[in-house]
Design an enzyme around this catalytic site. Sequence first.
Site, mmCIF file in Angstrom:
data_model
loop_
_atom_site.group_PDB
_atom_site.id
_atom_site.type_symbol
_atom_site.label_atom_id
_atom_site.label_comp_id
_atom_site.label_asym_id
_atom_site.label_seq_id
_atom_site.Cartn_x
_atom_site.Cartn_y
_atom_site.Cartn_z
ATOM 1 N N HIS A 1 24.196 -16.121 -78.612
ATOM 2 C CA HIS A 1 25.210 -15.265 -79.232
ATOM 3 C C HIS A 1 24.896 -13.829 -78.844
ATOM 4 O O HIS A 1 23.887 -13.278 -79.278
ATOM 5 C CB HIS A 1 25.196 -15.439 -80.749
ATOM 6 C CG HIS A 1 25.501 -16.850 -81.161
ATOM 7 N ND1 HIS A 1 26.788 -17.293 -81.362
ATOM 8 C CD2 HIS A 1 24.707 -17.926 -81.348
ATOM 9 C CE1 HIS A 1 26.762 -18.586 -81.683
ATOM 10 N NE2 HIS A 1 25.509 -18.997 -81.676
ATOM 11 N N ARG B 1 27.091 -11.274 -79.252
ATOM 12 C CA ARG B 1 27.674 -10.398 -80.297
ATOM 13 C C ARG B 1 28.641 -9.343 -79.804
ATOM 14 O O ARG B 1 29.052 -8.497 -80.595
ATOM 15 C CB ARG B 1 26.558 -9.698 -81.102
ATOM 16 C CG ARG B 1 25.475 -10.612 -81.667
ATOM 17 C CD ARG B 1 26.006 -11.639 -82.617
ATOM 18 N NE ARG B 1 24.934 -12.244 -83.416
ATOM 19 C CZ ARG B 1 25.070 -13.399 -84.061
ATOM 20 N NH1 ARG B 1 26.205 -14.083 -83.995
ATOM 21 N NH2 ARG B 1 24.079 -13.871 -84.784
ATOM 22 N N ASP C 1 31.423 -23.091 -81.585
ATOM 23 C CA ASP C 1 30.107 -22.929 -82.191
ATOM 24 C C ASP C 1 30.083 -21.795 -83.211
ATOM 25 O O ASP C 1 30.651 -20.735 -82.999
ATOM 26 C CB ASP C 1 29.051 -22.631 -81.134
ATOM 27 C CG ASP C 1 27.715 -22.323 -81.780
ATOM 28 O OD1 ASP C 1 27.193 -23.210 -82.469
ATOM 29 O OD2 ASP C 1 27.237 -21.198 -81.640
ATOM 30 N N HIS D 1 29.017 -27.781 -82.296
ATOM 31 C CA HIS D 1 28.090 -27.456 -83.378
ATOM 32 C C HIS D 1 28.318 -28.564 -84.418
ATOM 33 O O HIS D 1 29.272 -28.514 -85.173
ATOM 34 C CB HIS D 1 28.468 -26.072 -83.908
ATOM 35 C CG HIS D 1 27.752 -25.615 -85.127
ATOM 36 N ND1 HIS D 1 26.840 -24.595 -85.112
ATOM 37 C CD2 HIS D 1 27.830 -26.012 -86.410
ATOM 38 C CE1 HIS D 1 26.387 -24.388 -86.336
ATOM 39 N NE2 HIS D 1 26.967 -25.228 -87.148
ATOM 40 N N ASN E 1 20.950 -22.034 -89.190
ATOM 41 C CA ASN E 1 21.881 -23.145 -89.300
ATOM 42 C C ASN E 1 21.978 -23.867 -87.966
ATOM 43 O O ASN E 1 22.360 -23.259 -86.983
ATOM 44 C CB ASN E 1 23.268 -22.595 -89.694
ATOM 45 C CG ASN E 1 24.203 -23.695 -90.117
ATOM 46 O OD1 ASN E 1 23.805 -24.850 -90.225
ATOM 47 N ND2 ASN E 1 25.465 -23.351 -90.336
ATOM 48 N N ASP F 1 19.878 -20.903 -79.008
ATOM 49 C CA ASP F 1 20.772 -20.468 -80.102
ATOM 50 C C ASP F 1 20.382 -19.056 -80.557
ATOM 51 O O ASP F 1 20.365 -18.749 -81.752
ATOM 52 C CB ASP F 1 20.743 -21.458 -81.277
ATOM 53 C CG ASP F 1 21.888 -21.194 -82.271
ATOM 54 O OD1 ASP F 1 22.794 -20.405 -81.954
ATOM 55 O OD2 ASP F 1 21.851 -21.781 -83.369
HETATM 56 ZN ZN LIG Z 1 25.118 -21.048 -82.092
#
Ligand SMILES: [Zn+2]
Length: 380
Positions: free
Chosen positions: A47, A49, A136, A163, A245, A272
Amino acid sequence: MRLQHVRVLGPTGLSAPQTVDVNAEGAEDRDATGLVLSPGWMDLHAHLREPGFPQKETLLSGATSAAVGGFTHVLAMANTDPVTDRAERLQSLLTRSQALPIRISFVGAVTIGLDGRQLTDAAALKAAGAMALSDDGRHAIDRVMFGHALDAAAAAGLPVLVHAQAEQLGDGPDAEAVAVTDALDALRDIRGARLHIQHVSTRRAVDLIRAAKSEGLPVTAEATPHHLALSSRDVWAMGPHGNVNPPLRSPDDRDALCEALVDGVIDVIATDHAPHELAAKQAGANGFHGFETAVGVILGLGFDGGTVYRACVSRPREILGQSLEDEWILIDPDAEWRVDGASFKSRGKNTPFQGRRLRGRVVMTVCRGQVVTERVMQHV
Ligand SMILES: [Zn+2]
Protein backbone atom coordinates in the site's frame (compact mmCIF):
# COMPACT_ATOMS: atom_id res chain seq x y z
CA MET A 1 30.34 -4.04 -11.74
CA ARG A 2 32.46 -7.13 -11.22
CA LEU A 3 31.74 -9.01 -7.99
CA GLN A 4 34.32 -11.50 -6.85
CA HIS A 5 33.70 -14.41 -4.50
CA VAL A 6 29.95 -13.72 -4.42
CA ARG A 7 27.39 -16.44 -3.83
CA VAL A 8 24.34 -16.26 -6.09
CA LEU A 9 20.78 -17.07 -5.03
CA GLY A 10 19.03 -19.11 -7.70
CA PRO A 11 16.24 -21.67 -8.15
CA THR A 12 18.30 -24.41 -6.53
CA GLY A 13 19.59 -22.28 -3.68
CA LEU A 14 22.96 -20.64 -3.06
CA SER A 15 25.86 -21.18 -5.44
CA ALA A 16 29.49 -21.56 -4.47
CA PRO A 17 31.49 -18.28 -4.44
CA GLN A 18 32.10 -17.09 -8.00
CA THR A 19 32.83 -14.02 -10.11
CA VAL A 20 29.76 -12.29 -11.55
CA ASP A 21 29.40 -9.21 -13.72
CA VAL A 22 26.31 -7.14 -12.93
CA ASN A 23 25.05 -4.34 -15.14
CA ALA A 24 25.19 -1.50 -12.60
CA GLU A 25 26.30 1.80 -14.07
CA GLY A 26 29.11 3.50 -12.19
CA ALA A 27 29.37 0.90 -9.43
CA GLU A 28 32.88 -0.13 -8.48
CA ASP A 29 34.17 -3.67 -8.78
CA ARG A 30 34.52 -5.28 -5.39
CA ASP A 31 35.44 -8.31 -3.37
CA ALA A 32 32.03 -9.64 -2.31
CA THR A 33 33.27 -12.39 -0.02
CA GLY A 34 30.47 -13.32 2.37
CA LEU A 35 27.80 -11.54 0.34
CA VAL A 36 24.86 -12.97 -1.61
CA LEU A 37 23.72 -11.68 -4.99
CA SER A 38 20.02 -12.20 -5.66
CA PRO A 39 17.75 -11.04 -8.44
CA GLY A 40 15.69 -8.16 -7.01
CA TRP A 41 12.77 -9.29 -4.94
CA MET A 42 9.22 -8.60 -6.05
CA ASP A 43 6.48 -7.68 -3.60
CA LEU A 44 2.99 -8.56 -4.80
CA HIS A 45 1.23 -6.67 -2.04
CA ALA A 46 1.91 -3.14 -0.88
CA HIS A 47 0.00 0.00 0.00
CA LEU A 48 1.81 3.10 -1.22
CA ARG A 49 -1.00 5.47 -0.10
CA GLU A 50 -0.76 7.84 -3.05
CA PRO A 51 -3.02 9.53 -3.91
CA GLY A 52 -4.74 10.58 -0.74
CA PHE A 53 -2.58 9.80 2.30
CA PRO A 54 0.78 11.62 2.09
CA GLN A 55 1.14 11.52 5.88
CA LYS A 56 1.44 7.70 5.55
CA GLU A 57 3.45 7.26 2.33
CA THR A 58 3.93 8.56 -1.20
CA LEU A 59 4.98 6.77 -4.36
CA LEU A 60 8.50 8.17 -3.89
CA SER A 61 8.87 7.41 -0.18
CA GLY A 62 7.39 3.95 -0.71
CA ALA A 63 9.60 3.16 -3.69
CA THR A 64 12.70 4.38 -1.85
CA SER A 65 11.82 2.30 1.20
CA ALA A 66 11.19 -0.75 -0.97
CA ALA A 67 14.58 -0.31 -2.65
CA VAL A 68 16.30 -0.14 0.73
CA GLY A 69 14.44 -3.31 1.67
CA GLY A 70 15.60 -5.18 -1.45
CA PHE A 71 12.52 -4.94 -3.64
CA THR A 72 12.99 -3.86 -7.24
CA HIS A 73 9.38 -4.39 -8.29
CA VAL A 74 6.32 -3.69 -6.17
CA LEU A 75 2.63 -4.11 -6.88
CA ALA A 76 0.63 -1.25 -5.36
CA MET A 77 -2.93 -1.79 -4.17
CA ALA A 78 -5.91 0.32 -5.20
CA ASN A 79 -7.30 1.47 -1.84
CA THR A 80 -6.10 5.03 -2.27
CA ASP A 81 -8.22 8.19 -2.33
CA PRO A 82 -9.50 8.31 -4.96
CA VAL A 83 -9.57 4.53 -5.46
CA THR A 84 -7.74 3.23 -8.55
CA ASP A 85 -10.99 2.11 -10.12
CA ARG A 86 -10.76 3.91 -13.48
CA ALA A 87 -8.34 3.43 -16.35
CA GLU A 88 -7.33 7.13 -16.44
CA ARG A 89 -6.31 7.03 -12.78
CA LEU A 90 -4.23 3.92 -13.23
CA GLN A 91 -2.63 5.32 -16.36
CA SER A 92 -1.59 8.51 -14.61
CA LEU A 93 -0.09 6.60 -11.65
CA LEU A 94 1.84 4.43 -14.06
CA THR A 95 3.16 7.46 -15.93
CA ARG A 96 4.36 9.06 -12.70
CA SER A 97 5.94 5.82 -11.54
CA GLN A 98 8.39 5.85 -14.47
CA ALA A 99 10.56 8.34 -12.58
CA LEU A 100 10.76 6.22 -9.41
CA PRO A 101 13.93 4.36 -8.38
CA ILE A 102 12.32 0.92 -8.74
CA ARG A 103 9.53 -0.59 -10.81
CA ILE A 104 6.06 0.05 -9.42
CA SER A 105 3.05 -1.67 -10.96
CA PHE A 106 -0.56 -1.15 -10.05
CA VAL A 107 -3.69 -3.18 -9.51
CA GLY A 108 -7.06 -1.85 -10.53
CA ALA A 109 -10.01 -2.18 -8.18
CA VAL A 110 -12.50 -4.99 -8.74
CA THR A 111 -15.47 -2.80 -7.80
CA ILE A 112 -16.05 0.95 -8.01
CA GLY A 113 -14.98 2.55 -4.74
CA LEU A 114 -14.20 -0.97 -3.37
CA ASP A 115 -17.83 -1.05 -2.24
CA GLY A 116 -18.64 -4.45 -3.73
CA ARG A 117 -21.61 -3.23 -5.78
CA GLN A 118 -20.51 -2.24 -9.28
CA LEU A 119 -17.70 -3.85 -11.28
CA THR A 120 -14.93 -1.74 -12.75
CA ASP A 121 -14.06 -1.99 -16.46
CA ALA A 122 -11.52 -4.83 -16.38
CA ALA A 123 -10.58 -4.55 -20.06
CA ALA A 124 -9.98 -0.79 -19.83
CA LEU A 125 -7.88 -1.21 -16.67
CA LYS A 126 -5.83 -3.91 -18.38
CA ALA A 127 -5.32 -1.69 -21.43
CA ALA A 128 -4.13 1.10 -19.09
CA GLY A 129 -1.49 -1.22 -17.63
CA ALA A 130 -3.16 -2.92 -14.65
CA MET A 131 -1.34 -6.11 -13.65
CA ALA A 132 -4.23 -7.56 -11.67
CA LEU A 133 -7.53 -6.62 -10.07
CA SER A 134 -8.09 -6.46 -6.32
CA ASP A 135 -10.40 -4.86 -3.78
CA ASP A 136 -7.76 -5.48 -1.13
CA GLY A 137 -8.47 -3.65 2.08
CA ARG A 138 -12.16 -4.45 1.64
CA HIS A 139 -14.08 -7.65 1.05
CA ALA A 140 -17.53 -6.19 0.53
CA ILE A 141 -18.24 -8.26 -2.57
CA ASP A 142 -20.79 -11.08 -2.41
CA ARG A 143 -20.46 -14.52 -4.01
CA VAL A 144 -22.51 -13.76 -7.10
CA MET A 145 -20.73 -10.50 -7.81
CA PHE A 146 -17.37 -12.16 -7.19
CA GLY A 147 -18.19 -14.73 -9.88
CA HIS A 148 -18.95 -11.91 -12.32
CA ALA A 149 -15.70 -10.23 -11.33
CA LEU A 150 -13.65 -13.37 -12.00
CA ASP A 151 -15.39 -13.73 -15.35
CA ALA A 152 -14.61 -10.17 -16.42
CA ALA A 153 -11.02 -10.43 -15.20
CA ALA A 154 -10.55 -13.72 -17.05
CA ALA A 155 -11.83 -12.11 -20.26
CA ALA A 156 -9.32 -9.30 -19.78
CA GLY A 157 -6.52 -11.78 -19.00
CA LEU A 158 -5.98 -10.55 -15.44
CA PRO A 159 -5.72 -12.47 -12.16
CA VAL A 160 -7.91 -11.44 -9.23
CA LEU A 161 -6.18 -10.93 -5.89
CA VAL A 162 -8.50 -11.46 -3.00
CA HIS A 163 -8.28 -10.26 0.58
CA ALA A 164 -10.04 -13.36 1.84
CA GLN A 165 -12.11 -12.21 4.74
CA ALA A 166 -15.91 -12.27 4.86
CA GLU A 167 -16.53 -8.76 6.23
CA GLN A 168 -19.76 -9.64 8.00
CA LEU A 169 -17.88 -12.23 10.10
CA GLY A 170 -15.25 -9.86 11.50
CA ASP A 171 -11.61 -10.93 11.52
CA GLY A 172 -11.73 -14.39 13.13
CA PRO A 173 -10.37 -17.55 11.49
CA ASP A 174 -13.91 -18.41 10.28
CA ALA A 175 -14.10 -15.21 8.28
CA GLU A 176 -11.00 -16.27 6.35
CA ALA A 177 -12.14 -19.86 5.78
CA VAL A 178 -15.58 -18.72 4.53
CA ALA A 179 -14.09 -16.20 2.12
CA VAL A 180 -11.50 -18.66 0.79
CA THR A 181 -14.19 -21.32 0.29
CA ASP A 182 -16.43 -18.86 -1.55
CA ALA A 183 -13.62 -17.64 -3.77
CA LEU A 184 -12.54 -21.18 -4.66
CA ASP A 185 -16.14 -22.16 -5.44
CA ALA A 186 -16.44 -19.23 -7.81
CA LEU A 187 -13.09 -20.10 -9.42
CA ARG A 188 -14.25 -23.65 -10.08
CA ASP A 189 -17.10 -22.35 -12.28
CA ILE A 190 -15.22 -19.91 -14.49
CA ARG A 191 -12.98 -20.94 -17.34
CA GLY A 192 -9.77 -19.03 -17.68
CA ALA A 193 -10.05 -17.32 -14.31
CA ARG A 194 -6.97 -16.98 -12.08
CA LEU A 195 -7.22 -16.40 -8.37
CA HIS A 196 -4.55 -15.29 -5.92
CA ILE A 197 -5.34 -15.40 -2.19
CA GLN A 198 -3.67 -12.59 -0.29
CA HIS A 199 -2.14 -12.78 3.18
CA VAL A 200 -3.27 -16.28 4.16
CA SER A 201 -3.13 -16.46 7.95
CA THR A 202 -4.73 -19.70 9.18
CA ARG A 203 -4.16 -23.44 8.98
CA ARG A 204 -7.74 -23.87 7.75
CA ALA A 205 -7.17 -21.59 4.79
CA VAL A 206 -3.90 -23.41 4.01
CA ASP A 207 -5.76 -26.73 3.99
CA LEU A 208 -8.45 -25.35 1.66
CA ILE A 209 -5.82 -24.01 -0.75
CA ARG A 210 -3.85 -27.26 -0.63
CA ALA A 211 -7.00 -29.21 -1.56
CA ALA A 212 -7.85 -26.75 -4.35
CA LYS A 213 -4.36 -27.01 -5.82
CA SER A 214 -4.43 -30.80 -5.77
CA GLU A 215 -7.76 -30.52 -7.60
CA GLY A 216 -5.91 -28.54 -10.27
CA LEU A 217 -7.58 -25.17 -9.67
CA PRO A 218 -5.57 -22.15 -10.89
CA VAL A 219 -5.08 -20.63 -7.46
CA THR A 220 -1.97 -19.14 -5.90
CA ALA A 221 -1.43 -17.77 -2.42
CA GLU A 222 0.79 -15.50 -0.37
CA ALA A 223 1.77 -15.10 3.27
CA THR A 224 3.33 -12.06 4.93
CA PRO A 225 6.65 -11.99 6.80
CA HIS A 226 4.79 -11.00 10.00
CA HIS A 227 2.36 -13.92 9.81
CA LEU A 228 5.29 -16.28 9.17
CA ALA A 229 7.46 -14.87 11.96
CA LEU A 230 5.06 -13.75 14.69
CA SER A 231 1.98 -15.00 16.48
CA SER A 232 -0.73 -13.58 18.70
CA ARG A 233 1.66 -14.13 21.63
CA ASP A 234 4.03 -11.50 20.23
CA VAL A 235 1.51 -8.70 19.95
CA TRP A 236 -0.78 -8.89 22.94
CA ALA A 237 1.45 -6.44 24.77
CA MET A 238 1.66 -4.04 21.83
CA GLY A 239 -1.84 -2.64 22.22
CA PRO A 240 -3.04 -0.81 19.11
CA HIS A 241 0.49 -1.04 17.64
CA GLY A 242 -0.13 -4.77 17.15
CA ASN A 243 -3.27 -4.24 15.08
CA VAL A 244 -3.11 -5.85 11.66
CA ASN A 245 -5.64 -7.42 9.36
CA PRO A 246 -5.76 -10.38 9.26
CA PRO A 247 -4.61 -10.46 12.88
CA LEU A 248 -1.59 -12.42 14.02
CA ARG A 249 -2.82 -15.94 14.71
CA SER A 250 -1.87 -18.84 16.94
CA PRO A 251 1.58 -20.47 16.86
CA ASP A 252 -0.08 -23.46 15.21
CA ASP A 253 -1.40 -21.27 12.38
CA ARG A 254 2.04 -19.75 11.96
CA ASP A 255 3.63 -23.21 11.77
CA ALA A 256 1.09 -24.22 9.11
CA LEU A 257 2.05 -21.18 7.01
CA CYS A 258 5.75 -22.01 7.24
CA GLU A 259 5.15 -25.63 6.23
CA ALA A 260 2.93 -24.53 3.35
CA LEU A 261 5.59 -22.16 2.10
CA VAL A 262 8.15 -24.95 1.99
CA ASP A 263 5.85 -27.38 0.20
CA GLY A 264 4.68 -24.73 -2.28
CA VAL A 265 1.02 -24.50 -1.22
CA ILE A 266 1.86 -20.91 -0.40
CA ASP A 267 3.65 -19.55 -3.44
CA VAL A 268 4.84 -16.15 -2.39
CA ILE A 269 5.94 -14.01 0.53
CA ALA A 270 4.36 -10.57 0.15
CA THR A 271 4.74 -7.83 2.73
CA ASP A 272 1.29 -6.18 2.78
CA HIS A 273 3.35 -3.05 3.49
CA ALA A 274 0.78 -0.82 5.20
CA PRO A 275 2.44 2.37 6.44
CA HIS A 276 0.64 4.59 8.94
CA GLU A 277 1.53 7.73 10.83
CA LEU A 278 1.88 7.38 14.61
CA ALA A 279 -1.45 9.04 15.42
CA ALA A 280 -3.33 6.61 13.16
CA LYS A 281 -1.70 3.59 14.82
CA GLN A 282 -2.48 4.97 18.27
CA ALA A 283 -6.09 5.32 17.12
CA GLY A 284 -6.17 1.64 16.15
CA ALA A 285 -5.35 1.58 12.41
CA ASN A 286 -4.54 -1.87 11.02
CA GLY A 287 -1.29 -2.69 9.30
CA PHE A 288 2.49 -2.81 9.55
CA HIS A 289 5.43 -1.32 7.70
CA GLY A 290 6.82 -4.20 5.64
CA PHE A 291 9.63 -3.29 3.25
CA GLU A 292 12.74 -2.53 5.28
CA THR A 293 12.59 -5.50 7.64
CA ALA A 294 11.58 -8.12 5.06
CA VAL A 295 15.00 -9.53 4.14
CA GLY A 296 16.18 -9.85 7.75
CA VAL A 297 12.89 -11.36 8.91
CA ILE A 298 12.64 -13.79 6.00
CA LEU A 299 16.27 -14.95 6.22
CA GLY A 300 15.69 -15.48 9.94
CA LEU A 301 12.92 -17.99 9.24
CA GLY A 302 15.51 -20.56 8.19
CA PHE A 303 14.06 -21.57 4.81
CA ASP A 304 16.46 -23.06 2.28
CA GLY A 305 17.71 -20.79 -0.51
CA GLY A 306 15.54 -22.40 -3.18
CA THR A 307 12.40 -21.69 -1.16
CA VAL A 308 13.38 -18.06 -0.62
CA TYR A 309 14.12 -17.67 -4.33
CA ARG A 310 10.76 -19.10 -5.30
CA ALA A 311 8.79 -17.08 -2.73
CA CYS A 312 10.53 -13.72 -3.23
CA VAL A 313 11.94 -13.76 -6.77
CA SER A 314 10.36 -16.20 -9.22
CA ARG A 315 6.76 -16.97 -8.23
CA PRO A 316 5.65 -13.34 -7.77
CA ARG A 317 6.79 -12.62 -11.32
CA GLU A 318 5.31 -15.80 -12.76
CA ILE A 319 1.94 -14.96 -11.23
CA LEU A 320 1.91 -11.60 -13.03
CA GLY A 321 3.76 -12.69 -16.16
CA GLN A 322 6.69 -10.37 -15.45
CA SER A 323 10.34 -10.88 -16.24
CA LEU A 324 13.50 -9.63 -14.57
CA GLU A 325 15.15 -6.58 -16.15
CA ASP A 326 18.61 -5.88 -14.73
CA GLU A 327 17.29 -5.99 -11.17
CA TRP A 328 19.70 -7.17 -8.50
CA ILE A 329 20.24 -6.95 -4.78
CA LEU A 330 23.37 -7.62 -2.81
CA ILE A 331 22.67 -9.02 0.65
CA ASP A 332 24.96 -9.34 3.64
CA PRO A 333 23.39 -12.40 5.26
CA ASP A 334 25.52 -12.05 8.40
CA ALA A 335 24.89 -8.38 9.11
CA GLU A 336 23.23 -8.07 12.50
CA TRP A 337 21.19 -4.98 13.19
CA ARG A 338 18.54 -3.70 15.54
CA VAL A 339 15.25 -2.56 14.03
CA ASP A 340 14.42 1.07 14.65
CA GLY A 341 11.39 2.33 12.74
CA ALA A 342 12.61 5.90 13.16
CA SER A 343 15.43 5.14 10.71
CA PHE A 344 13.13 3.88 7.92
CA LYS A 345 13.00 5.71 4.61
CA SER A 346 9.27 4.99 4.61
CA ARG A 347 6.93 7.49 6.23
CA GLY A 348 5.41 4.52 8.08
CA LYS A 349 7.52 3.67 11.14
CA ASN A 350 4.90 1.18 12.37
CA THR A 351 6.93 -2.00 12.63
CA PRO A 352 6.05 -4.95 14.87
CA PHE A 353 9.77 -5.77 14.91
CA GLN A 354 10.78 -2.55 16.69
CA GLY A 355 13.84 -3.21 18.88
CA ARG A 356 14.40 -6.74 17.59
CA ARG A 357 17.77 -7.88 16.33
CA LEU A 358 17.69 -9.20 12.79
CA ARG A 359 20.43 -10.91 10.82
CA GLY A 360 20.65 -10.16 7.11
CA ARG A 361 20.46 -6.82 5.37
CA VAL A 362 20.50 -5.39 1.88
CA VAL A 363 23.79 -3.75 0.95
CA MET A 364 22.96 -2.57 -2.56
CA THR A 365 19.94 -2.46 -4.84
CA VAL A 366 20.27 -2.21 -8.60
CA CYS A 367 17.28 -1.54 -10.82
CA ARG A 368 17.23 -0.97 -14.59
CA GLY A 369 21.02 -1.12 -14.54
CA GLN A 370 21.35 1.72 -12.00
CA VAL A 371 22.46 1.56 -8.37
CA VAL A 372 19.42 2.93 -6.51
CA THR A 373 20.56 2.38 -2.93
CA GLU A 374 23.84 1.45 -1.36
CA ARG A 375 24.51 1.00 2.32
CA VAL A 376 27.93 1.79 3.69
CA MET A 377 29.10 -1.48 5.21
CA GLN A 378 29.58 -1.33 8.92
CA HIS A 379 31.17 -4.24 10.66
CA VAL A 380 29.82 -4.18 14.20
ZN1 LIG B 1 -3.33 -5.21 1.84
